[in-house]
Scaffold this motif. Structure first.
Motif, PDB file in Angstrom:
ATOM      1  N   LEU A  45       7.125  -4.184  -8.641  1.00  0.00           N
ATOM      2  CA  LEU A  45       5.722  -3.915  -8.311  1.00  0.00           C
ATOM      3  C   LEU A  45       5.217  -2.685  -9.057  1.00  0.00           C
ATOM      4  N   ARG A  46       5.970  -1.594  -9.021  1.00  0.00           N
ATOM      5  CA  ARG A  46       5.511  -0.365  -9.658  1.00  0.00           C
ATOM      6  C   ARG A  46       5.400  -0.527 -11.170  1.00  0.00           C
ATOM      7  N   ALA A  47       6.371  -1.218 -11.771  1.00  0.00           N
ATOM      8  CA  ALA A  47       6.319  -1.409 -13.221  1.00  0.00           C
ATOM      9  C   ALA A  47       5.121  -2.261 -13.625  1.00  0.00           C
ATOM     10  N   GLN A  48       4.849  -3.327 -12.869  1.00  0.00           N
ATOM     11  CA  GLN A  48       3.748  -4.199 -13.210  1.00  0.00           C
ATOM     12  C   GLN A  48       2.396  -3.547 -12.924  1.00  0.00           C
ATOM     13  N   ILE A  49       2.317  -2.712 -11.889  1.00  0.00           N
ATOM     14  CA  ILE A  49       1.065  -1.995 -11.612  1.00  0.00           C
ATOM     15  C   ILE A  49       0.743  -1.035 -12.752  1.00  0.00           C
ATOM     16  N   ILE A  50       1.775  -0.384 -13.307  1.00  0.00           N
ATOM     17  CA  ILE A  50       1.550   0.493 -14.467  1.00  0.00           C
ATOM     18  C   ILE A  50       0.970  -0.309 -15.617  1.00  0.00           C
ATOM     19  N   GLY A  51       1.472  -1.520 -15.819  1.00  0.00           N
ATOM     20  CA  GLY A  51       0.922  -2.371 -16.857  1.00  0.00           C
ATOM     21  C   GLY A  51      -0.512  -2.760 -16.595  1.00  0.00           C
ATOM     22  N   ALA A  52      -0.852  -3.027 -15.328  1.00  0.00           N
ATOM     23  CA  ALA A  52      -2.233  -3.387 -14.995  1.00  0.00           C
ATOM     24  C   ALA A  52      -3.179  -2.209 -15.200  1.00  0.00           C
ATOM     25  N   VAL A  53      -2.703  -0.994 -14.940  1.00  0.00           N
ATOM     26  CA  VAL A  53      -3.557   0.183 -15.084  1.00  0.00           C
ATOM     27  C   VAL A  53      -3.773   0.529 -16.558  1.00  0.00           C
ATOM     28  N   HIS A  54      -2.693   0.502 -17.331  1.00  0.00           N
ATOM     29  CA  HIS A  54      -2.773   0.934 -18.726  1.00  0.00           C
ATOM     30  C   HIS A  54      -3.000  -0.216 -19.694  1.00  0.00           C
ATOM     31  N   GLY A  55      -2.862  -1.436 -19.256  1.00  0.00           N
ATOM     32  CA  GLY A  55      -3.146  -2.577 -20.124  1.00  0.00           C
ATOM     33  C   GLY A  55      -2.029  -2.938 -21.069  1.00  0.00           C
ATOM     34  N   ARG A  56      -0.817  -2.365 -20.898  1.00  0.00           N
ATOM     35  CA  ARG A  56       0.286  -2.668 -21.789  1.00  0.00           C
ATOM     36  C   ARG A  56       1.594  -2.288 -21.122  1.00  0.00           C
ATOM     37  N   VAL A  57       2.672  -3.009 -21.448  1.00  0.00           N
ATOM     38  CA  VAL A  57       3.995  -2.723 -20.880  1.00  0.00           C
ATOM     39  C   VAL A  57       5.022  -2.599 -22.004  1.00  0.00           C
ATOM     40  N   LYS A  58       4.684  -1.806 -23.034  1.00  0.00           N
ATOM     41  CA  LYS A  58       5.629  -1.591 -24.129  1.00  0.00           C
ATOM     42  C   LYS A  58       6.824  -0.809 -23.616  1.00  0.00           C
ATOM     43  N   PRO A  59       8.061  -1.239 -23.953  1.00  0.00           N
ATOM     44  CA  PRO A  59       9.237  -0.501 -23.460  1.00  0.00           C
ATOM     45  C   PRO A  59       9.362   0.855 -24.134  1.00  0.00           C
ATOM     46  N   LYS A  60      10.055   1.792 -23.468  1.00  0.00           N
ATOM     47  CA  LYS A  60      10.237   3.133 -24.015  1.00  0.00           C
ATOM     48  C   LYS A  60      11.263   3.143 -25.133  1.00  0.00           C
ATOM     49  N   ALA A  61      12.287   2.290 -25.040  1.00  0.00           N
ATOM     50  CA  ALA A  61      13.332   2.234 -26.060  1.00  0.00           C
ATOM     51  C   ALA A  61      13.091   1.038 -26.972  1.00  0.00           C
ATOM     52  N   ALA A  62      13.544   1.171 -28.218  1.00  0.00           N
ATOM     53  CA  ALA A  62      13.381   0.076 -29.175  1.00  0.00           C
ATOM     54  C   ALA A  62      14.231  -1.114 -28.765  1.00  0.00           C
ATOM     55  N   PRO A  63      13.729  -2.340 -28.923  1.00  0.00           N
ATOM     56  CA  PRO A  63      14.534  -3.530 -28.598  1.00  0.00           C
ATOM     57  C   PRO A  63      15.754  -3.620 -29.497  1.00  0.00           C
ATOM     58  N   HIS A  64      16.794  -4.298 -29.015  1.00  0.00           N
ATOM     59  CA  HIS A  64      18.009  -4.485 -29.796  1.00  0.00           C
ATOM     60  C   HIS A  64      17.735  -5.414 -30.978  1.00  0.00           C
ATOM     61  N   PHE A  65      18.363  -5.108 -32.121  1.00  0.00           N
ATOM     62  CA  PHE A  65      18.235  -5.974 -33.284  1.00  0.00           C
ATOM     63  C   PHE A  65      18.927  -7.298 -33.009  1.00  0.00           C
ATOM     64  N   PRO A  66      18.251  -8.428 -33.189  1.00  0.00           N
ATOM     65  CA  PRO A  66      18.847  -9.754 -32.857  1.00  0.00           C
ATOM     66  C   PRO A  66      19.857 -10.173 -33.897  1.00  0.00           C
ATOM     67  N   ALA A  83       0.829  -1.206   0.000  1.00  0.00           N
ATOM     68  CA  ALA A  83       0.000   0.000   0.000  1.00  0.00           C
ATOM     69  C   ALA A  83       0.863   1.256   0.000  1.00  0.00           C
ATOM     70  N   TRP A  84       1.947   1.257   0.751  1.00  0.00           N
ATOM     71  CA  TRP A  84       2.837   2.414   0.783  1.00  0.00           C
ATOM     72  C   TRP A  84       3.447   2.661  -0.600  1.00  0.00           C
ATOM     73  N   GLN A  85       3.889   1.595  -1.270  1.00  0.00           N
ATOM     74  CA  GLN A  85       4.459   1.747  -2.607  1.00  0.00           C
ATOM     75  C   GLN A  85       3.437   2.311  -3.578  1.00  0.00           C
ATOM     76  N   LEU A  86       2.196   1.862  -3.485  1.00  0.00           N
ATOM     77  CA  LEU A  86       1.164   2.340  -4.396  1.00  0.00           C
ATOM     78  C   LEU A  86       0.847   3.813  -4.156  1.00  0.00           C
ATOM     79  N   GLU A  87       0.687   4.205  -2.885  1.00  0.00           N
ATOM     80  CA  GLU A  87       0.394   5.603  -2.601  1.00  0.00           C
ATOM     81  C   GLU A  87       1.585   6.503  -2.928  1.00  0.00           C
ATOM     82  N   ASP A  88       2.796   5.986  -2.740  1.00  0.00           N
ATOM     83  CA  ASP A  88       3.979   6.757  -3.092  1.00  0.00           C
ATOM     84  C   ASP A  88       4.070   6.982  -4.593  1.00  0.00           C
ATOM     85  N   ALA A  89       3.470   6.075  -5.374  1.00  0.00           N
ATOM     86  CA  ALA A  89       3.437   6.225  -6.827  1.00  0.00           C
ATOM     87  C   ALA A  89       2.279   7.093  -7.297  1.00  0.00           C
TER      88      ALA A  89
END
Length: 535
Positions: free
Chosen positions: A136-157, A32-38
């Motif tokens: 926890l904070r990263a996954q909660i953002i995904g639960a709220v927005h419905g997606r966890v797309k990274p900000k930077a492009a993935p490395h070319f394999p 709860a503290w982590q969530l309110e702090d976010a």
């Protein structure tokens, strides 16, 4: 619905309602503290169910009015009746998970039952505090927005897209357009004017082999007409050999293959040796027949044998050793082959018995697991394992057995193994010390909380956690008769972890005691009071 808003369309009163059991209160407050702090709004019993509030109504508001329910999952939570009601209510309101109303957060490695197992969870166990907070904070953002797309492009394999061709040190790409030798242009499906220009090494122009990827610039190198030497290791240099290049493959022909058999067929003496070589025709081919090449006899003058036909292998006798006995036997002479050395029968060995136990001391009743898996077979495989727990004998084909000691004292365990020949061996004994029966711990009370206000005639569910080893529980209920005096009013005997009582006195209290199957009582829990609300 994809943004995670409440399905009813009304503005939620809280972003999250934290559902937990008292055993996990520390985890619940940290989350709860982590969530309110976010920046989220949180409803949690430990902070919001203050004196004067009606806890059952607050629970209902949290389940109904919070945008999402964070279920703090552990073994204790999954045994909680109230916890089960709360996560099931969230799941019923969003059965397909599109609004992500139920967010399970596992704080222990527990198995989720039934439909709860199909909901993706956030796992915090096994992590450091900093790692758990970030996760926890990263996954909660995904639960709220419905997606966890990274900000930077993935490395070319690159490592998976670029391969190294067999027999060549050139990186190749099967999907790249082929480059015409000497042109420096790719042949694609578009117009000639749209073709990509590629610089081609003049030394490699027209050379067979896999093409290079479009746009790849290779460093300049001198022309090379021969393949690189095969990297022979030290263990492969014990016999003379030659390398044969056949297309893109490399064939290693060893001289020692079948030397003894060929020597006997040709008629060389025991002290003779063979040399083997491969002669290639101008096309670089080798014989494909499975038959061995015919030996070449010495020339008329005893000099070098006649040259073989192109594309055939040759076998020639090695020069006699300086201290040898001369040339081999004359044509037509018989060769004596020594008889094989007789082998002795393997010794008749008995098996070995090795016994280990998982526990050597503890209070009664004590369950012990005996393991004979480290026993070894002798001349024949082990057929039977016989475990002796004092006077109790258990036989079988499995290498493990368990036994429950109920009497205090010293007990002895042995293992006897029997193989298919009937031979037996017995292990050294293992001692197990069983102490007096330990007293069961006190149950942990869950609900209602201490000093919960109710109206006269209200029936409440009394709940507590299960105690390992308990067969049933007794619930004692007393009412206050004076400032410090109490009177016993009711005793309930339950096999489960819930009981129902109707409160009618101005102040009553209750506690729970666990009992073993033999009736032995454990420690009693603390008292909890329930008082009538005014009016």
């Amino acid at each position: 619905m994809g943004d995670g808003r409440d399905v009813s369309g009304s503005e939620p009163e809280w972003n999250f309602f934290v559902s937990y059991t008292q055993a996990d209160r520390g985890w619940a407050e940290w989350i709860a503290w982590q969530l309110e702090d976010a920046g989220y709004s949180v409803l949690i019993q430990a902070w919001d169910f203050v004196p004067g509030s009606y806890w059952m109504a607050m629970m209902e508001r949290g389940i109904r009015d919070a945008q999402r329910i964070v279920a703090v999952l552990s073994g204790a939570y999954l045994r909680s009746v109230y916890g089960e009601r709360e996560w099931q209510a969230a799941l019923r309101a969003d059965s397909q998970g599109f609004a992500r109303r139920l967010v399970p957060v596992r704080v222990a490695d527990c198995v989720r039952p039934g439909l709860l197992g199909g909901v993706v969870s956030i796992d915090l166990f096994g992590r450091s505090e900093a790692d758990a907070a970030h996760h926890l904070r990263a996954q909660i953002i995904g639960a709220v927005h419905g997606r966890v797309k990274p900000k930077a492009a993935p490395h070319f394999p690159l490592t998976s897209a670029v391969m190294v061709g067999a027999g060549s040190d050139e990186p190749t790409d099967a999907a790249a357009s082929r480059v015409a030798p000497g042109t420096g242009h790719t042949h694609g499906s578009g117009d000639a004017g749209d073709s990509a220009h590629v610089d081609v090494d003049p030394a490699d122009a027209g050379r067979p082999g896999p093409p290079s990827p479009a746009g790849l610039v290779r460093p300049a190198r001198p022309p090379r007409n021969e393949p690189p030497a095969f990297p022979l290791t030290a263990d492969r240099l014990t016999t003379p050999a030659r390398m044969v290049r056949l297309g893109a493959a490399v064939v290693l022909t060893a001289a020692a293959v079948g030397a003894a058999a060929v020597a006997a067929a040709v008629g060389f003496g025991d002290d003779s040796k063979l040399r083997a070589s491969v002669t290639l025709d101008p096309s670089g081919s080798v014989p494909t027949s499975g038959a061995a090449p015919a030996p070449t006899a010495p020339g008329p003058s005893g000099g070098t044998p006649a040259a073989p036909a192109p594309g055939t292998g040759t076998l020639e006798p090695a020069p006699p050793a300086p201290t040898g006995t001369g040339p081999g036997p004359a044509p037509g002479a018989t060769t004596t082959v020594p008889a094989p050395t007789p082998t002795t029968a393997p010794p008749d060995r008995p098996p070995t018995a090795t016994l280990t136990v998982d526990v050597t001391a503890g209070p009664a009743p004590l369950e012990v697991r005996a393991d004979g898996g480290q026993s070894a077979a002798g001349s024949g495989p082990i057929r039977e394992y016989t475990f002796s727990f004092d006077d109790v004998v258990k036989k079988g084909t499995k290498a493990t057995s368990t036994h429950r000691f109920t009497e205090p004292g010293k007990h002895t365990i042995t293992l006897t193994v029997t193989d298919e020949t009937g031979r037996q061996r017995t292990s050294r004994p293992e001692s197990v010390h069983v102490g007096p029966t330990a007293q069961l711990p006190a149950p942990t009370l869950i609900m209602p909380l201490d000093n919960t206000p109710v109206f006269s005639g209200t029936s409440l569910d009394l709940m507590w956690n299960a105690v390992p080893g308990a067969a049933d529980y007794t619930v004692e209920i007393e009412r206050q008769t004076g400032e410090s005096s109490w009177e016993h009013t009711e005793t309930l005997r339950k096999q489960g972890t819930t009981a129902v009582h109707t409160f009618t006195s101005s102040l009553e209290r209750w506690r729970v005691t666990a009992h073993r199957a033999d009736g032995t009582a454990g420690l009693a829990s603390e008292w909890r009071r329930v008082q009538l609300a005014p009016g």
